[in-house]
Design an enzyme around this catalytic site. Structure first.
Site, PDB file in Angstrom:
ATOM      1  CB  CYS A  83      -4.361   7.344 -11.175  1.00  0.00           C
ATOM      2  SG  CYS A  83      -2.942   8.380 -12.545  1.00  0.00           S
ATOM      3  CB  SER A  84      -2.903  10.616  -6.525  1.00  0.00           C
ATOM      4  OG  SER A  84      -1.921  11.118  -5.753  1.00  0.00           O
ATOM      5  CG  ASN A  85      -0.552   4.876  -5.519  1.00  0.00           C
ATOM      6  OD1 ASN A  85      -1.424   4.405  -5.694  1.00  0.00           O
ATOM      7  ND2 ASN A  85       0.867   5.166  -5.889  1.00  0.00           N
TER       8      ASN A  85
END
Ligand SMILES: *Cc1c(COP(=O)(O)O)cnc(C)c1O
Length: 336
Positions: free
Chosen positions: A75-77
């Site tokens: 889920c890394s921005n």
């Protein structure tokens, strides 16, 4: 002594980002609240990592690299924005992702795939990741590529320059409005944003207190990391000072069970800010930071009447990556 302008930088988005007065929330909380809209950037839904990437990719281009490797959770921005920024300037993006987060191709992961990053997923502890990135870099070198490794979150001295520059930008906007801020509140994780903001506010002699609200890590871990990064960054710049322990303010009381955990409180604050200001917070970072801000005002740690700047650090795709967690807490419609 190195000047900020001496470091190579690629311009990725139009700056400054908007600084908005939140009239209704201000009245509700009894403070003067401004949002620094670092979520409102035109590259792939924007966010705080763009500021770091301007300097990191500047360094990569100076070193003639043609490939960027970075890491994060599913889920890394930071992963999504590294891929988008690499694409924009013609570098090949490689992601080493850990399995934290929903195992579905949506939100940030969907965008990573849409941007055709070379996505490699590993079910390992975080400590193993630097080793894996090195190994992938060596493999890519054997294929004739020149890789540039960016640590998770872009948390390194070059990355910290992003919010040193962001500090100058923010103070300039506030000066134009004749507003003197008392506090900056933001979500903190890998610590690069807090390092840049706190060093920047100190360098500008602003008197502003920078408060980091943890998205998951313990206070000890994050403040230790900020101290280390600040020491390295001020050394790199040749600054005559660094951060002291009392400059580094981290609260870890608002993680609601840890990184990636969405609770009813998170949905409540997202609804409150959406209804009062039309601003969408994300469930993993900015919503928890806003819960912290509201509670610190309630406790009088942030005094009534204070002027507070909330950095909206982004994370918009997480609203959709975690939509099922939000439905669980009553986000629903009446079907015909
Ligand atoms: C990464 C991130 C943060 C934390 O920033 P750090 O510099 O890693 O401490 C906060 N908010 C959002 C939306 C992020 O993506």
């Amino acid at each position: 002594m190195m000047l900020l302008g001496d470091f190579p930088r690629v311009k990725l988005v139009k700056l400054p980002t908007p600084l908005q007065y939140a009239a209704r929330l201000s009245e509700d909380l009894g403070i003067d609240l401004y949002f620094k809209r670092d979520d409102a950037m035109e590259l792939a839904f924007g966010g705080n990592k763009i500021r770091k990437l301007e300097y990191l990719l500047g360094d990569a281009l100076k070193k003639n690299c043609d490939t960027v490797i970075t890491t994060g959770a599913l889920c890394s921005n930071h992963a999504r924005l590294t891929v988008a920024a690499a694409r924009k300037i013609g570098l090949k993006p490689v992601l080493i992702l850990r399995t934290t987060g929903p195992r579905k191709v949506k939100g940030n992961l969907l965008l990573d795939v849409l941007l055709e990053a070379d996505v490699r997923i590993f079910d390992v502890e975080a400590e193993k990741i630097p080793e894996i990135m090195e190994k992938v870099a060596r493999e890519l070198e054997e294929e004739g590529r020149k890789p540039y490794i960016i640590p998770g979150g872009g948390a390194c001295p070059i990355g910290a320059l992003g919010y040193l520059n962001g500090s100058v930008e923010l103070m300039h906007q506030l000066n134009e409005l004749c507003v003197k801020p008392d506090y900056i509140v933001h979500s903190t994780g890998s610590g690069g944003t807090q390092t840049g903001l706190t060093l920047g506010m100190k360098a500008l002699n602003s008197g502003v207190k920078v408060i980091g609200i943890s998205c998951g890590g313990s206070r000890e871990r994050i403040s230790g990391r900020v101290k280390e990064l600040a020491d390295e960054t001020s050394k790199m710049l040749g600054l005559p000072f660094t951060l002291q322990d009392e400059d580094i303010i981290v609260y870890d009381e608002y993680t609601f069970g840890g990184y990636g955990i969405v609770t009813g409180e998170v949905l409540e604050v997202m609804k409150k800010v959406a209804k009062m200001e039309g601003i969408i917070l994300d469930p993993l970072y900015t919503a928890k930071a806003m819960i912290g801000l509201i509670d610190l005002v309630k406790k009088g740690i942030i005094e009534k009447g204070s002027t507070v700047i909330f950095i909206h650090t982004g994370g918009t795709p997480l609203v959709f990556q975690y939509e099922e967690d939000l439905w669980k807490y009553g986000l629903t419609v009446k079907w015909p």
